[in-house]
Design a protein around this motif. Sequence first.
Motif, mmCIF file in Angstrom:
data_model
loop_
_atom_site.group_PDB
_atom_site.id
_atom_site.type_symbol
_atom_site.label_atom_id
_atom_site.label_comp_id
_atom_site.label_asym_id
_atom_site.label_seq_id
_atom_site.Cartn_x
_atom_site.Cartn_y
_atom_site.Cartn_z
ATOM 1 N N SER A 1 0.815 -1.214 0.000
ATOM 2 C CA SER A 1 0.000 0.000 0.000
ATOM 3 C C SER A 1 0.846 1.259 0.000
ATOM 4 O O SER A 1 0.348 2.353 -0.259
ATOM 5 N N LEU A 2 2.139 1.136 0.292
ATOM 6 C CA LEU A 2 3.012 2.303 0.364
ATOM 7 C C LEU A 2 3.414 2.730 -1.048
ATOM 8 O O LEU A 2 3.804 1.907 -1.865
ATOM 9 N N GLN A 3 3.337 4.032 -1.324
ATOM 10 C CA GLN A 3 3.726 4.525 -2.630
ATOM 11 C C GLN A 3 4.871 5.528 -2.487
ATOM 12 O O GLN A 3 5.210 5.943 -1.388
ATOM 13 N N ALA A 4 5.460 5.900 -3.613
ATOM 14 C CA ALA A 4 6.708 6.661 -3.618
ATOM 15 C C ALA A 4 6.501 8.171 -3.612
ATOM 16 O O ALA A 4 7.458 8.914 -3.781
ATOM 17 N N TRP A 5 5.291 8.638 -3.432
ATOM 18 C CA TRP A 5 5.011 10.073 -3.354
ATOM 19 C C TRP A 5 3.777 10.269 -2.489
ATOM 20 O O TRP A 5 3.074 9.332 -2.120
ATOM 21 N N ASP A 6 3.511 11.536 -2.149
ATOM 22 C CA ASP A 6 2.299 11.850 -1.404
ATOM 23 C C ASP A 6 1.754 13.190 -1.872
ATOM 24 O O ASP A 6 2.298 13.816 -2.793
ATOM 25 N N ALA A 7 0.679 13.643 -1.236
ATOM 26 C CA ALA A 7 0.032 14.889 -1.654
ATOM 27 C C ALA A 7 0.930 16.093 -1.437
ATOM 28 O O ALA A 7 0.803 17.103 -2.137
ATOM 29 N N ALA A 8 1.857 16.014 -0.486
ATOM 30 C CA ALA A 8 2.793 17.130 -0.274
ATOM 31 C C ALA A 8 3.691 17.312 -1.498
ATOM 32 O O ALA A 8 4.003 18.450 -1.881
ATOM 33 N N ASP A 9 4.122 16.201 -2.108
ATOM 34 C CA ASP A 9 4.881 16.302 -3.357
ATOM 35 C C ASP A 9 4.053 17.006 -4.427
ATOM 36 O O ASP A 9 4.548 17.875 -5.158
ATOM 37 N N GLU A 10 2.780 16.630 -4.535
ATOM 38 C CA GLU A 10 1.912 17.220 -5.550
ATOM 39 C C GLU A 10 1.767 18.725 -5.339
ATOM 40 O O GLU A 10 1.836 19.509 -6.298
ATOM 41 N N LEU A 11 1.572 19.165 -4.090
ATOM 42 C CA LEU A 11 1.416 20.593 -3.814
ATOM 43 C C LEU A 11 2.696 21.361 -4.133
ATOM 44 O O LEU A 11 2.639 22.467 -4.699
ATOM 45 N N LEU A 12 3.840 20.801 -3.762
ATOM 46 C CA LEU A 12 5.111 21.458 -4.095
ATOM 47 C C LEU A 12 5.239 21.669 -5.597
ATOM 48 O O LEU A 12 5.622 22.743 -6.070
ATOM 49 N N LEU A 13 4.908 20.636 -6.353
ATOM 50 C CA LEU A 13 5.084 20.708 -7.803
ATOM 51 C C LEU A 13 4.063 21.639 -8.458
ATOM 52 O O LEU A 13 4.377 22.305 -9.449
ATOM 53 N N GLN A 14 2.850 21.695 -7.902
ATOM 54 C CA GLN A 14 1.855 22.630 -8.441
ATOM 55 C C GLN A 14 2.376 24.062 -8.412
ATOM 56 O O GLN A 14 2.096 24.860 -9.314
ATOM 57 N N GLN A 15 3.137 24.377 -7.375
ATOM 58 C CA GLN A 15 3.639 25.747 -7.235
ATOM 59 C C GLN A 15 4.993 25.939 -7.904
ATOM 60 O O GLN A 15 5.314 27.030 -8.367
ATOM 61 N N ALA A 16 5.798 24.885 -7.977
ATOM 62 C CA ALA A 16 7.155 25.033 -8.509
ATOM 63 C C ALA A 16 7.222 24.935 -10.025
ATOM 64 O O ALA A 16 7.985 25.671 -10.665
ATOM 65 N N LEU A 17 6.440 24.030 -10.623
ATOM 66 C CA LEU A 17 6.571 23.794 -12.061
ATOM 67 C C LEU A 17 6.254 25.034 -12.911
ATOM 68 O O LEU A 17 6.964 25.293 -13.899
ATOM 69 N N PRO A 18 5.239 25.835 -12.584
ATOM 70 C CA PRO A 18 5.037 27.061 -13.372
ATOM 71 C C PRO A 18 6.233 28.004 -13.322
ATOM 72 O O PRO A 18 6.581 28.634 -14.332
ATOM 73 N N LEU A 19 6.887 28.110 -12.169
ATOM 74 C CA LEU A 19 8.083 28.962 -12.056
ATOM 75 C C LEU A 19 9.210 28.438 -12.935
ATOM 76 O O LEU A 19 9.898 29.203 -13.616
ATOM 77 N N ILE A 20 9.387 27.124 -12.931
ATOM 78 C CA ILE A 20 10.458 26.508 -13.718
ATOM 79 C C ILE A 20 10.167 26.603 -15.209
ATOM 80 O O ILE A 20 11.061 26.853 -16.028
ATOM 81 N N ASN A 21 8.896 26.432 -15.578
ATOM 82 C CA ASN A 21 8.536 26.452 -16.990
ATOM 83 C C ASN A 21 8.662 27.845 -17.605
ATOM 84 O O ASN A 21 8.922 27.979 -18.802
ATOM 85 N N GLU A 22 8.477 28.882 -16.792
ATOM 86 C CA GLU A 22 8.520 30.235 -17.350
ATOM 87 C C GLU A 22 9.904 30.865 -17.297
ATOM 88 O O GLU A 22 10.150 31.883 -17.920
ATOM 89 N N ARG A 23 10.825 30.231 -16.571
ATOM 90 C CA ARG A 23 12.164 30.808 -16.466
ATOM 91 C C ARG A 23 13.226 29.725 -16.650
ATOM 92 O O ARG A 23 13.287 28.760 -15.895
ATOM 93 N N ALA A 24 14.042 29.893 -17.673
ATOM 94 C CA ALA A 24 15.159 28.971 -17.882
ATOM 95 C C ALA A 24 16.328 29.389 -16.996
ATOM 96 O O ALA A 24 16.467 30.563 -16.640
#
Length: 379
Positions: free
Chosen positions: A25-48
């Motif tokens: 039942s244990l998986q390699a990610w959780d909702a905290a990973d998802e929240l971090l990425l929701q906020q980080a990926l737009p920053l990374i995508n708009e700035r090289a």
Amino acid sequence: MNTIFTVADKQLQLDRLPLGQSNRSLQAWDAADELLLQQALPLINERAGLKVLVMHDLFGALSCALGNYPHSQQNDSVLSQQATVHNRQQNGLSADAVSFLDSVTALPADLDLVLLKVPNNHGYLRFMLQQLSQVVRPDTIIIAAAKAKDIHKNLLAIFEQELGATQASLAQKKCRTIHCKPRGEARAFTYPIQWELPDYQLTLVNHANVFAKEQLDIGARFLLEHLPVLDAGALVADLGCGNGVLGIALLKQQPEAKVIFTDDSYMAVASSKASVEANVPELIAQAEFRTDDCLATQADQSLDYVICNPPFHQQQAVTEHIAWQMFNDAKRCLKAGGKLRIVANRHLPYYEKMTVLLGGCRHIASNNKFVILESTKRK
């Protein structure tokens, strides 16, 4: 168990290491990973060209979601680094995109973005933030995440004290993010610490993420009372060494022994080395210090003795797979007639496991909480 992590427009195959755990039942990610990425990926995508650091990414979910965008990843665990490598490989991601850092090495300077999964150990968190305070700028973006129940006033105060003004988000999927604006001042390090164990005339050194700081673990204390008597020149592995107290006590009692201090934690191995230097510096040549996934890199049939106080947690998950892996590795690495001696909580079924695996198990001692067991490898 779900092994497909969907983030943005990507589907990632992610495994939790070690593979083949009984608790599927244990998986390699959780909702905290998802929240971090929701906020980080737009920053990374708009700035090289952002200089990105990922901290405490236990199985590489954050690293894989960043794809081939260059970033550094810091962990205290060899297994976490191996999980990142494994998961990146199976998703066809470049190994060159990640710079791996251990927990006792200085961080790179002039970071633009930091993604931090909050550890359970608040002493370790404080040290991580002190490390960041040495290298971040006032405009560095710092985003942390954890389960909502773990984000409280005391935790937010640690961020405020060590880095700067801090705000926490509302809860989503039972997790929250933390945004921290650095003051731009370097904080003094509170670790490693040094403390005395007068009953055994030992001085122990603990880095921030090492178990039992300033007080000896009661299981280790019981095993100290029942250390094995070794043949001259015996090669011993202090498996899951922590601050090295068991191996150091063996060296003091039996200075002809040779001890390998091994642990998954970089901080544990660094603590063991510092503790040996503080207690028996004249025997440093008879000690080896190794970060390893149990005894994965130890040669077959090379050890005379293995001593350990096996854990039954991996982060917040209760699991016996670490102990089982330790026992299997001990069997492979012990010479015929070599011995495995452990201390464990009485309720854990290790007597049966050791009997089946190694061919018999001997009860050495017990008290109301712990038992000490020893098996001899079949000849």
